[in-house]
Motif scaffolding. Sequence first.
Motif, short mmCIF file in Angstrom:
data_model
loop_
_atom_site.label_atom_id
_atom_site.label_comp_id
_atom_site.label_asym_id
_atom_site.label_seq_id
_atom_site.Cartn_x
_atom_site.Cartn_y
_atom_site.Cartn_z
N LYS A 248 -35.78 46.99 18.78
CA LYS A 248 -34.68 46.17 19.31
C LYS A 248 -33.60 46.09 18.22
CE LYS A 248 -34.59 44.39 22.88
NZ LYS A 248 -34.17 44.91 24.22
N VAL A 249 -32.56 46.90 18.40
CA VAL A 249 -31.54 47.04 17.36
C VAL A 249 -30.24 46.34 17.77
CG1 VAL A 249 -32.53 49.24 16.59
CG2 VAL A 249 -30.62 49.24 18.22
N ALA A 250 -29.43 46.05 16.78
CA ALA A 250 -28.11 45.48 17.04
C ALA A 250 -27.23 46.55 17.70
CB ALA A 250 -27.47 45.03 15.72
N VAL A 251 -26.21 46.12 18.37
CA VAL A 251 -25.29 47.10 18.94
C VAL A 251 -24.18 47.36 17.92
CG1 VAL A 251 -24.14 45.27 20.28
CG2 VAL A 251 -23.78 47.64 20.90
N ASP A 252 -24.04 48.64 17.59
CA ASP A 252 -22.96 49.03 16.68
C ASP A 252 -22.69 50.52 16.88
OD1 ASP A 252 -25.10 50.27 15.48
OD2 ASP A 252 -24.70 49.52 13.47
N GLU A 253 -21.67 51.00 16.26
CA GLU A 253 -21.35 52.44 16.37
C GLU A 253 -21.24 53.05 14.98
OE1 GLU A 253 -17.67 53.69 18.37
OE2 GLU A 253 -18.78 55.41 19.15
N PRO A 254 -22.39 53.52 14.45
CA PRO A 254 -22.33 54.14 13.12
C PRO A 254 -21.53 55.44 13.17
CG PRO A 254 -24.62 53.86 13.88
CD PRO A 254 -23.73 53.60 15.04
N LEU B 72 -15.75 36.93 17.40
CA LEU B 72 -14.87 38.10 17.43
C LEU B 72 -14.06 38.27 16.15
CD1 LEU B 72 -13.63 37.96 21.15
CD2 LEU B 72 -15.30 39.51 20.12
N LYS B 73 -13.84 37.17 15.46
CA LYS B 73 -13.05 37.24 14.23
C LYS B 73 -13.79 38.02 13.15
CE LYS B 73 -9.92 33.52 13.21
NZ LYS B 73 -10.02 32.09 12.96
N ASN B 74 -15.12 37.74 13.08
CA ASN B 74 -15.92 38.40 12.04
C ASN B 74 -16.79 39.51 12.63
OD1 ASN B 74 -15.02 36.64 9.90
ND2 ASN B 74 -16.19 35.04 10.93
N ASP B 75 -16.40 40.10 13.71
CA ASP B 75 -17.19 41.14 14.38
C ASP B 75 -17.30 42.36 13.47
OD1 ASP B 75 -18.33 43.00 15.99
OD2 ASP B 75 -16.98 42.70 17.69
N GLY C 122 -16.99 43.58 20.06
CA GLY C 122 -17.19 42.52 21.05
C GLY C 122 -18.49 42.63 21.83
N LYS C 123 -19.30 43.68 21.56
CA LYS C 123 -20.56 43.85 22.30
C LYS C 123 -21.71 43.18 21.55
CE LYS C 123 -18.39 46.76 25.03
NZ LYS C 123 -18.06 46.45 26.43
#
Lengths: 170, 212
Positions: B182-188, B4-7, B16-17
Amino acid sequence: MSADWQEETYGLLRQAGIDQFAFVPDAGHDHLIKRSIADPDVHAIALTTEEEGVGLLAGAHLGGSRGVLLMQSSGVGNCINLLSLIRAGRFPFLTLISMRGDFGEGNPWQMPMGQSTQPVLEACDVTCLRIDEPSEVPRTIDAAITMAFNSEMPVAVLLGQKLLGAKKFS
Amino acid sequence: MPDLKNDPNKGTRAEGKTASGHLDRRAAVKALLDSQGDDVLIVAGLAGAKGDVLAAVGDDPRVFGFGGAMGAATSMGLGLALAQPDKRVLVVTGDGELLMNVGTLAAVAVANPSNLGIVCVDNEHYGETGFQRSHTGLGTNLATMAQGAGIGAVRTVTEEDELAEAGEMLRQSNGSAFVLLKVAVDEPPKIRFSWDAAFHKNRFRQALLGRP
């Protein structure tokens, strides 16, 4: 076995350049479904749920083709949210609906959707043209085709159980 | 446990996802679309998938993007592919949207137009509604479902160096094809796109057919 009006309907749809026939298997549309499957010049597309037909017909229009969705009145309920695509995009949309839960229905499970088919469609901006007499078929189908593809509006032709005959239950 | 520190998603709704995939969604979709040439027609499913397409090709007339009607992107791609057999058609959609009408994969498999490709950007979350975990993060495999539906050409891409082969399959397949990214979870960052579907329809048809 098919009545003359069913073959006439197929002819009118083909004459109008419709070449995507989307359906979920249905007794009331049996003739049109069989004709489209046997016709090498059209795509007969078997859907798993009627709402796929809404997307499919919009895609057909995007690509310059014309389609028709053949479904039973129960399938109308499955289409509701996807009709947003038709209204938001002002897509032409033509569906022929074989009615259940209508004149002489003997299965009470068919009544809720059958009785709400027309009000639900109209609430979603789909204009309904109802047919109960064989003699009314050609000009109504013709009118629906013109309204759907020239005026580019969503149109449903409701084929009543007076026309189709109610399914027999012993 | 996520670090979580380097999320990298710190401060976004995806904070956190985690997902099982690690591809960068925008880079992966861009790589696939770039491999398909300039005349491919694109149906972009709502939310994240539409952002990936717009980031890759810009606000282009050959893109029809959804803003609602969740679950209709794949069937729209099917109708378009049947109407335009000489053009390649790609549907780019997310795991959430595909799950909503997963039976459409069976309709695609049976009709099987060889010019139709489906790309599912699978981050295992419903991003638009706040990154709730989707079924694909809990054991559901959409590539297996595509295969089970009867689609012959199916690939799961987990590494960047598999993208070229998947792009090749989309281009060359003699039946409909399906690629699961299969992609990472992020919010571009969001990309602005008109909500006016009639405008997009008319622009698409004008470019393709020469008439609205």
